[in-house]
Scaffold this motif. Structure first.
Motif, short mmCIF file in Angstrom:
data_model
loop_
_atom_site.label_atom_id
_atom_site.label_comp_id
_atom_site.label_asym_id
_atom_site.label_seq_id
_atom_site.Cartn_x
_atom_site.Cartn_y
_atom_site.Cartn_z
N GLY A 1 -35.12 8.12 -15.37
CA GLY A 1 -34.80 7.01 -14.84
C GLY A 1 -33.40 7.24 -13.60
O GLY A 1 -33.58 6.86 -12.70
N GLY A 2 -32.89 8.40 -13.93
CA GLY A 2 -31.93 8.87 -12.66
C GLY A 2 -32.45 9.19 -11.57
O GLY A 2 -31.94 8.96 -10.50
N ILE A 3 -33.53 10.02 -11.86
CA ILE A 3 -34.34 10.49 -10.43
C ILE A 3 -35.05 9.16 -9.75
O ILE A 3 -34.89 9.21 -8.64
CB ILE A 3 -35.50 11.36 -10.89
N ALA A 4 -35.48 8.25 -10.57
CA ALA A 4 -36.06 7.22 -9.94
C ALA A 4 -34.91 6.04 -9.26
O ALA A 4 -35.19 5.66 -8.12
CB ALA A 4 -36.38 6.13 -11.15
N LEU A 5 -33.66 6.22 -9.69
CA LEU A 5 -32.74 5.24 -8.97
C LEU A 5 -32.12 6.16 -7.68
O LEU A 5 -31.56 5.49 -6.88
CB LEU A 5 -31.55 5.18 -9.93
N MET A 6 -32.41 7.36 -7.70
CA MET A 6 -32.05 8.03 -6.34
C MET A 6 -33.04 8.13 -5.36
O MET A 6 -32.85 8.54 -4.32
CB MET A 6 -31.86 9.47 -6.82
N LEU A 7 -34.40 7.91 -5.56
CA LEU A 7 -35.37 7.74 -4.67
C LEU A 7 -35.09 6.60 -3.98
O LEU A 7 -34.67 5.58 -4.01
CB LEU A 7 -36.80 7.61 -5.32
N SER A 8 -35.70 7.03 -2.40
CA SER A 8 -35.55 5.74 -1.47
C SER A 8 -36.72 5.47 -1.16
O SER A 8 -37.49 6.30 -0.35
CB SER A 8 -34.62 6.26 -0.34
N PRO A 9 -37.50 4.44 -1.10
CA PRO A 9 -36.72 3.23 -1.96
C PRO A 9 -36.80 3.37 -3.37
O PRO A 9 -37.52 4.32 -3.89
CB PRO A 9 -37.62 2.03 -1.62
N VAL A 10 -35.94 2.65 -4.08
CA VAL A 10 -35.77 2.84 -5.57
C VAL A 10 -37.19 2.55 -6.12
O VAL A 10 -37.87 1.63 -5.91
CB VAL A 10 -34.98 1.86 -6.30
N ASN A 11 -37.67 3.55 -7.26
CA ASN A 11 -39.07 3.56 -7.58
C ASN A 11 -38.86 2.76 -9.13
O ASN A 11 -38.51 3.48 -10.14
CB ASN A 11 -39.53 4.72 -7.87
N LEU A 12 -38.91 1.28 -9.04
CA LEU A 12 -38.73 0.63 -10.30
C LEU A 12 -39.55 0.87 -11.48
O LEU A 12 -39.11 1.23 -12.64
CB LEU A 12 -38.78 -0.83 -10.14
N THR A 13 -40.98 1.43 -11.06
CA THR A 13 -41.78 1.81 -12.27
C THR A 13 -41.36 2.89 -12.88
O THR A 13 -41.34 3.02 -14.13
CB THR A 13 -43.23 1.93 -11.84
N LEU A 14 -40.93 3.87 -12.18
CA LEU A 14 -40.50 5.24 -12.70
C LEU A 14 -39.16 4.94 -13.46
O LEU A 14 -39.04 5.64 -14.35
CB LEU A 14 -40.10 6.31 -11.55
N PHE A 15 -38.15 3.89 -13.20
CA PHE A 15 -37.01 3.75 -13.85
C PHE A 15 -37.44 3.06 -15.11
O PHE A 15 -36.81 3.37 -16.00
CB PHE A 15 -36.12 2.69 -12.76
N TRP A 16 -38.30 2.11 -15.36
CA TRP A 16 -38.61 1.58 -16.66
C TRP A 16 -39.13 2.44 -17.52
O TRP A 16 -39.26 2.58 -18.51
CB TRP A 16 -39.63 0.33 -16.36
N ILE A 17 -40.04 3.45 -17.01
CA ILE A 17 -40.50 4.54 -17.59
C ILE A 17 -39.59 5.22 -18.42
O ILE A 17 -39.42 5.55 -19.67
CB ILE A 17 -41.71 5.53 -17.12
N GLY A 18 -38.59 5.60 -17.55
CA GLY A 18 -37.43 6.38 -18.08
C GLY A 18 -36.55 5.75 -19.04
O GLY A 18 -36.22 6.08 -20.13
N LEU A 19 -36.34 4.46 -18.94
CA LEU A 19 -35.58 3.43 -19.69
C LEU A 19 -36.42 3.34 -21.13
O LEU A 19 -35.90 3.33 -22.19
CB LEU A 19 -35.48 2.08 -19.12
N ALA A 20 -37.88 3.41 -21.09
CA ALA A 20 -38.62 3.32 -22.36
C ALA A 20 -38.52 4.58 -23.13
O ALA A 20 -38.48 4.60 -24.39
CB ALA A 20 -40.13 2.81 -21.79
N LEU A 21 -38.51 5.51 -22.20
CA LEU A 21 -38.41 7.00 -23.00
C LEU A 21 -37.05 6.94 -23.76
O LEU A 21 -37.03 7.48 -24.98
CB LEU A 21 -38.52 8.05 -21.97
N GLY A 22 -35.86 6.37 -23.21
CA GLY A 22 -34.91 6.51 -23.70
C GLY A 22 -34.77 5.70 -24.96
O GLY A 22 -34.09 6.01 -25.92
N ALA A 23 -35.38 4.63 -24.88
CA ALA A 23 -35.24 3.75 -26.12
C ALA A 23 -36.28 4.16 -27.11
O ALA A 23 -36.07 3.94 -28.40
CB ALA A 23 -35.98 2.20 -25.69
N VAL A 24 -37.25 5.18 -26.89
CA VAL A 24 -38.16 5.59 -28.00
C VAL A 24 -37.43 6.64 -28.61
O VAL A 24 -38.06 6.82 -29.81
CB VAL A 24 -39.28 6.06 -27.15
#
Length: 78
Positions: free
Chosen positions: A25-48
């Motif tokens: 999720g952190g890497i996704a937020l640092m990408l330009s432009p922000v990769n929301l798909t990767l961000f949500w994958i990171g969020l899902a991993l954290g929730a799992v």
């Protein structure tokens, strides 16, 4: 509190999955432009991480405070 203080396979696996989620999720937020798909994958991993811990604990991989109780109460041999 358990004698193992979280040093169990269930706890370490849950922490590893949660950290991987935060990393993705952190890497996704640092990408330009922000990769929301990767961000949500990171969020899902954290929730799992919590369900992973709970399942592994139910399977007996969490340890128990009574695991070493006999070792502490036995008298030394002479």
């Amino acid at each position: 509190m358990a004698d193992n203080h979280g040093n169990t396979p269930a706890a370490w696996t849950a922490v590893g999955v949660a950290m991987l989620g935060f990393l993705v999720g952190g890497i996704a937020l640092m990408l330009s432009p922000v990769n929301l798909t990767l961000f949500w994958i990171g969020l899902a991993l954290g929730a799992v991480a919590l369900p992973v811990f709970l399942v592994m604990a139910k399977l007996g991989l969490h340890g128990d405070a009574t695991d070493h109780k006999d070792e502490l109460t036995t008298e030394p041999t002479r």
